[in-house]
Motif scaffolding. Sequence first.
Motif, PDB file in Angstrom:
ATOM      1  N   GLU A  21       0.914  -1.290   0.042  1.00 36.68           N
ATOM      2  CA  GLU A  21       0.024   0.016  -0.074  1.00 36.68           C
ATOM      3  C   GLU A  21       1.021   1.247  -0.041  1.00 36.68           C
ATOM      4  OE1 GLU A  21      -2.671  -0.904   3.251  1.00 36.68           O
ATOM      5  OE2 GLU A  21      -4.023  -1.721   1.970  1.00 36.68           O
ATOM      6  N   GLU A  22       2.033   1.181   0.536  1.00 30.87           N
ATOM      7  CA  GLU A  22       2.944   2.480   0.578  1.00 30.87           C
ATOM      8  C   GLU A  22       3.371   2.703  -0.730  1.00 30.87           C
ATOM      9  OE1 GLU A  22       6.365   1.416   3.126  1.00 30.87           O
ATOM     10  OE2 GLU A  22       4.865   1.774   4.955  1.00 30.87           O
ATOM     11  N   GLU A  23       3.485   1.612  -1.541  1.00 36.54           N
ATOM     12  CA  GLU A  23       3.682   1.720  -3.068  1.00 36.54           C
ATOM     13  C   GLU A  23       2.626   2.030  -3.977  1.00 36.54           C
ATOM     14  OE1 GLU A  23       6.543  -1.661  -4.164  1.00 36.54           O
ATOM     15  OE2 GLU A  23       7.724  -1.099  -2.254  1.00 36.54           O
ATOM     16  N   SER A  24       1.562   2.114  -3.424  1.00 38.13           N
ATOM     17  CA  SER A  24       0.301   2.482  -4.259  1.00 38.13           C
ATOM     18  C   SER A  24      -0.028   1.128  -5.179  1.00 38.13           C
ATOM     19  CB  SER A  24       0.156   3.815  -4.712  1.00 38.13           C
ATOM     20  OG  SER A  24       0.301   4.845  -3.665  1.00 38.13           O
ATOM     21  N   LYS A  25       0.218  -0.078  -4.802  1.00 39.75           N
ATOM     22  CA  LYS A  25       0.206  -1.163  -5.774  1.00 39.75           C
ATOM     23  C   LYS A  25      -1.216  -1.972  -5.312  1.00 39.75           C
ATOM     24  CE  LYS A  25       4.021  -0.592  -7.835  1.00 39.75           C
ATOM     25  NZ  LYS A  25       4.307  -0.121  -9.233  1.00 39.75           N
ATOM     26  N   THR A  26      -1.675  -2.409  -6.317  1.00 39.68           N
ATOM     27  CA  THR A  26      -2.903  -3.404  -6.174  1.00 39.68           C
ATOM     28  C   THR A  26      -2.179  -4.848  -5.762  1.00 39.68           C
ATOM     29  OG1 THR A  26      -2.985  -4.398  -8.374  1.00 39.68           O
ATOM     30  CG2 THR A  26      -4.436  -2.314  -7.958  1.00 39.68           C
ATOM     31  N   GLU A  28      -2.592  -7.412  -7.397  1.00 34.67           N
ATOM     32  CA  GLU A  28      -2.475  -8.020  -8.493  1.00 34.67           C
ATOM     33  C   GLU A  28      -0.881  -7.451  -9.213  1.00 34.67           C
ATOM     34  OE1 GLU A  28      -4.511  -9.162 -12.920  1.00 34.67           O
ATOM     35  OE2 GLU A  28      -5.405  -7.627 -11.643  1.00 34.67           O
ATOM     36  N   SER A  29      -0.960  -6.317  -9.185  1.00 42.06           N
ATOM     37  CA  SER A  29       0.343  -5.479  -9.676  1.00 42.06           C
ATOM     38  C   SER A  29       1.697  -6.074  -8.830  1.00 42.06           C
ATOM     39  CB  SER A  29       0.112  -4.237  -9.958  1.00 42.06           C
ATOM     40  OG  SER A  29       0.306  -3.555  -8.704  1.00 42.06           O
ATOM     41  N   PHE A  30       1.574  -5.993  -7.724  1.00 42.63           N
ATOM     42  CA  PHE A  30       2.503  -6.281  -6.434  1.00 42.63           C
ATOM     43  C   PHE A  30       2.813  -7.935  -6.934  1.00 42.63           C
ATOM     44  CE2 PHE A  30       4.980  -6.981  -2.892  1.00 42.63           C
ATOM     45  CZ  PHE A  30       5.601  -5.867  -2.694  1.00 42.63           C
ATOM     46  N   ALA A  31       1.808  -8.657  -6.971  1.00 43.74           N
ATOM     47  CA  ALA A  31       2.231 -10.189  -7.398  1.00 43.74           C
ATOM     48  C   ALA A  31       2.952 -10.235  -8.613  1.00 43.74           C
ATOM     49  CB  ALA A  31       0.868 -10.765  -7.197  1.00 43.74           C
ATOM     50  N   LYS A  32       2.531  -9.692  -9.385  1.00 43.02           N
ATOM     51  CA  LYS A  32       3.281  -9.675 -10.756  1.00 43.02           C
ATOM     52  C   LYS A  32       4.718  -9.230 -10.709  1.00 43.02           C
ATOM     53  CE  LYS A  32       2.445  -8.432 -15.686  1.00 43.02           C
ATOM     54  NZ  LYS A  32       1.728  -7.981 -16.653  1.00 43.02           N
ATOM     55  N   ARG A  33       5.000  -8.093 -10.124  1.00 42.35           N
ATOM     56  CA  ARG A  33       5.985  -7.338  -9.886  1.00 42.35           C
ATOM     57  C   ARG A  33       7.118  -8.311  -9.209  1.00 42.35           C
ATOM     58  NH1 ARG A  33       7.428  -2.041  -6.249  1.00 42.35           N
ATOM     59  NH2 ARG A  33       9.422  -2.001  -6.551  1.00 42.35           N
ATOM     60  N   VAL A  34       6.562  -8.908  -8.353  1.00 41.99           N
ATOM     61  CA  VAL A  34       7.590  -9.931  -7.437  1.00 41.99           C
ATOM     62  C   VAL A  34       7.619 -11.336  -8.261  1.00 41.99           C
ATOM     63  CG1 VAL A  34       7.516  -8.633  -5.436  1.00 41.99           C
ATOM     64  CG2 VAL A  34       5.966 -10.502  -5.637  1.00 41.99           C
ATOM     65  N   GLY A  35       6.893 -11.650  -9.268  1.00 43.52           N
ATOM     66  CA  GLY A  35       6.938 -13.026  -9.917  1.00 43.52           C
ATOM     67  C   GLY A  35       6.206 -14.073  -9.111  1.00 43.52           C
ATOM     68  N   LEU A  36       4.978 -13.519  -8.662  1.00 44.24           N
ATOM     69  CA  LEU A  36       4.073 -14.689  -7.896  1.00 44.24           C
ATOM     70  C   LEU A  36       2.906 -14.644  -8.616  1.00 44.24           C
ATOM     71  CD1 LEU A  36       4.910 -13.813  -4.114  1.00 44.24           C
ATOM     72  CD2 LEU A  36       5.947 -15.602  -5.584  1.00 44.24           C
ATOM     73  N   SER A  37       2.135 -15.742  -8.270  1.00 39.61           N
ATOM     74  CA  SER A  37       0.805 -15.885  -8.862  1.00 39.61           C
ATOM     75  C   SER A  37      -0.202 -15.076  -7.887  1.00 39.61           C
ATOM     76  CB  SER A  37       0.092 -17.234  -8.927  1.00 39.61           C
ATOM     77  OG  SER A  37       0.022 -17.883  -7.354  1.00 39.61           O
ATOM     78  N   LEU A  38      -1.333 -14.595  -8.518  1.00 41.69           N
ATOM     79  CA  LEU A  38      -2.052 -13.553  -7.482  1.00 41.69           C
ATOM     80  C   LEU A  38      -2.410 -14.334  -6.340  1.00 41.69           C
ATOM     81  CD1 LEU A  38      -3.630 -10.982  -6.898  1.00 41.69           C
ATOM     82  CD2 LEU A  38      -5.173 -11.798  -8.280  1.00 41.69           C
ATOM     83  N   ARG A  39      -3.105 -15.671  -6.503  1.00 38.94           N
ATOM     84  CA  ARG A  39      -3.830 -16.339  -5.486  1.00 38.94           C
ATOM     85  C   ARG A  39      -2.502 -16.857  -4.296  1.00 38.94           C
ATOM     86  NH1 ARG A  39      -6.698 -16.790  -1.809  1.00 38.94           N
ATOM     87  NH2 ARG A  39      -7.162 -18.906  -1.071  1.00 38.94           N
ATOM     88  N   TYR A  40      -1.408 -16.978  -4.976  1.00 39.09           N
ATOM     89  CA  TYR A  40      -0.358 -17.248  -3.847  1.00 39.09           C
ATOM     90  C   TYR A  40      -0.094 -15.939  -3.011  1.00 39.09           C
ATOM     91  CZ  TYR A  40       4.298 -18.759  -1.640  1.00 39.09           C
ATOM     92  OH  TYR A  40       5.222 -19.253  -0.767  1.00 39.09           O
TER      93      TYR A  40
END
Length: 79
Positions: A21-26, A28-40
């Motif tokens: 939230e500090e990075e104003s990410k959803t 979904e976008s944070f998961a993608k950024r760090v290379g994880l599935s959204l569910r995980y």
Amino acid sequence: MGNSDSWLNDRFGKRLKQIREEESKTQESFAKRVGLSLRYYQEIEAGEKFPSASTLEMFHEKTGRKVKEFFDFSQLQAD
């Protein structure tokens, strides 16, 4: 899972959410950024799962934050 595991999972998930939230990410976008599935990613943030050492390293590499920052629970508001 023991109480100490639940406590750690919960705190880690809350801290991860705070960082996201500090990075104003959803999620979904944070998961993608760090290379994880959204569910995980959602399971980690909800305190249902705890990331592996390699996932923690990915958090560091993809966000530029030190791993210890993800464990700085003093940044959390008291429950």
